[in-house]
Design an enzyme around this catalytic site. Structure first.
Site, PDB file in Angstrom:
ATOM      1  N   ARG A  49       0.831  -1.202   0.000  1.00 48.59           N
ATOM      2  CA  ARG A  49       0.000   0.000   0.000  1.00 48.59           C
ATOM      3  C   ARG A  49       0.862   1.248   0.000  1.00 48.59           C
ATOM      4  O   ARG A  49       0.656   2.176  -0.771  1.00 48.59           O
ATOM      5  CB  ARG A  49      -0.905   0.028   1.237  1.00 48.59           C
ATOM      6  CG  ARG A  49      -2.151  -0.818   1.146  1.00 48.59           C
ATOM      7  CD  ARG A  49      -2.926  -0.658   2.432  1.00 48.59           C
ATOM      8  NE  ARG A  49      -4.128  -1.465   2.432  1.00 48.59           N
ATOM      9  CZ  ARG A  49      -4.890  -1.638   3.497  1.00 48.59           C
ATOM     10  NH1 ARG A  49      -4.562  -1.064   4.643  1.00 48.59           N
ATOM     11  NH2 ARG A  49      -5.989  -2.361   3.438  1.00 48.59           N
ATOM     12  N   GLY A 107     -14.386  -1.431   4.428  1.00 42.43           N
ATOM     13  CA  GLY A 107     -13.081  -1.207   3.822  1.00 42.43           C
ATOM     14  C   GLY A 107     -11.973  -1.225   4.847  1.00 42.43           C
ATOM     15  O   GLY A 107     -12.105  -1.821   5.918  1.00 42.43           O
ATOM     16  N   CYS A 108     -10.875  -0.568   4.532  1.00 44.08           N
ATOM     17  CA  CYS A 108      -9.729  -0.517   5.449  1.00 44.08           C
ATOM     18  C   CYS A 108     -10.158   0.044   6.797  1.00 44.08           C
ATOM     19  O   CYS A 108     -10.769   1.111   6.875  1.00 44.08           O
ATOM     20  CB  CYS A 108      -8.631   0.349   4.840  1.00 44.08           C
ATOM     21  SG  CYS A 108      -7.199   0.539   5.916  1.00 44.08           S
ATOM     22  N   PHE A 109      -9.818  -0.665   7.864  1.00 46.81           N
ATOM     23  CA  PHE A 109     -10.286  -0.227   9.179  1.00 46.81           C
ATOM     24  C   PHE A 109      -9.583   1.017   9.698  1.00 46.81           C
ATOM     25  O   PHE A 109     -10.046   1.651  10.646  1.00 46.81           O
ATOM     26  CB  PHE A 109     -10.232  -1.339  10.233  1.00 46.81           C
ATOM     27  CG  PHE A 109      -8.973  -2.169  10.313  1.00 46.81           C
ATOM     28  CD1 PHE A 109      -7.745  -1.726   9.827  1.00 46.81           C
ATOM     29  CD2 PHE A 109      -9.017  -3.429  10.888  1.00 46.81           C
ATOM     30  CE1 PHE A 109      -6.603  -2.501   9.917  1.00 46.81           C
ATOM     31  CE2 PHE A 109      -7.873  -4.227  10.995  1.00 46.81           C
ATOM     32  CZ  PHE A 109      -6.672  -3.758  10.503  1.00 46.81           C
ATOM     33  N   TRP A 110      -8.477   1.412   9.068  1.00 47.73           N
ATOM     34  CA  TRP A 110      -7.801   2.631   9.524  1.00 47.73           C
ATOM     35  C   TRP A 110      -8.733   3.842   9.463  1.00 47.73           C
ATOM     36  O   TRP A 110      -8.846   4.599  10.430  1.00 47.73           O
ATOM     37  CB  TRP A 110      -6.581   2.916   8.646  1.00 47.73           C
ATOM     38  CG  TRP A 110      -5.509   1.879   8.671  1.00 47.73           C
ATOM     39  CD1 TRP A 110      -5.311   0.901   9.602  1.00 47.73           C
ATOM     40  CD2 TRP A 110      -4.469   1.718   7.698  1.00 47.73           C
ATOM     41  NE1 TRP A 110      -4.212   0.146   9.262  1.00 47.73           N
ATOM     42  CE2 TRP A 110      -3.675   0.625   8.114  1.00 47.73           C
ATOM     43  CE3 TRP A 110      -4.127   2.397   6.538  1.00 47.73           C
ATOM     44  CZ2 TRP A 110      -2.563   0.184   7.390  1.00 47.73           C
ATOM     45  CZ3 TRP A 110      -3.019   1.968   5.811  1.00 47.73           C
ATOM     46  CH2 TRP A 110      -2.242   0.880   6.237  1.00 47.73           C
TER      47      TRP A 110
END
Length: 246
Positions: free
Chosen positions: A8, A68-71
């Site tokens: 990423r 989606g991305c948990f960030w």
């Protein structure tokens, strides 16, 4: 740190350089560069309030969402007033596969998710759903979110009880009927699934890595959308996992 996470960073560093070159060539592209390309994370819009909600009770409650991305999902809810804590983790699979490396294979049943602990007298479950569907992710995307593809990035709600399941199900039907989205909502309701906290380096990721290209392009705009669409619920200082651990 896994190869996928390193990928990423490398991919979006290169993409950011390409954006800078393109902006220089066409001129007047500074805002485009700062905000990143049009993406699901930035195509936010107000949605109707939930017609049905859960009556406030004493004590804290929990909600578990995946988008989606948990960030970025974690970062959004860390800025919501009435939220006491937000933990990144995994939901949908077993304890044995609740790790980043295994979840990223897409074969565990897990989705990257967040567990939100909140005071229902300050912010209701229905209001959290409104934030989830409007700014935390794009609920119409199938098979992932933005640049991230696979079932581990699916849109899913993991209700903690029958009341939450009913409110979430009714709200999805309400939003589909409203026509606020141009495509049907893809969010699934997955009952009876345990939430498992993620590794420490995933917690407070947006706060700890504000300049990471993926964060700048895809995650930080969600916080800006929260501030714009929910000014009365937005708080400047996020509630961090590291604060509760100290």
């Amino acid at each position: 740190m896994s190869d996928n996470e390193k990928r990423r960073g490398r991919t979006w560093s290169a993409f950011t350089r390409r954006l800078l070159v393109a902006a220089t060539m066409v001129g007047g592209g500074l805002i485009f560069v700062l905000n990143g390309p049009p993406s699901a994370a930035q195509e936010t819009k107000p949605v109707p309030m939930a017609l049905h909600d859960i009556a406030p009770t004493d004590g804290r409650q929990t909600a578990v969402f995946a988008g989606g991305c948990f960030w970025g999902v974690q970062a959004v809810f860390q800025h919501v007033a009435g939220v006491a804590s937000v933990t990144s983790g995994y939901a949908g699979g077993s304890a044995a596969t609740a790790t980043y490396e295994k979840t990223e294979t897409g074969a565990t049943g897990h989705a990257e998710a967040v567990e939100i602990t909140f005071d229902p007298k300050q912010v209701s479950y229905g209001k959290l759903l409104e934030i989830y569907f409007s700014v935390a992710h794009d609920p119409t995307q199938l098979g992932g979110q933005g640049p991230d593809s696979g079932p581990q990035y699916r849109s899913a709600i993991f209700p903690r009880d029958e009341k939450q399941a009913k409110v979430a199900t009714d709200y999805i039907a309400q939003l589909d009927a409203s026509g606020v989205f141009s495509r049907p909502i893809a969010t699934t309701i997955e009952d009876g699934k345990t939430f498992y906290p993620a590794e420490a380096y995933h917690q407070d990721y947006v706060y700890n890595n504000p300049g990471q290209p993926y964060v700048v392009i895809y995650e930080k705009p969600k916080i800006g959308a929260l501030h714009r669409l929910f000014p009365g619920l937005y708080r400047q200082k996020p509630v961090l996992v590291s604060d509760s651990a100290s």
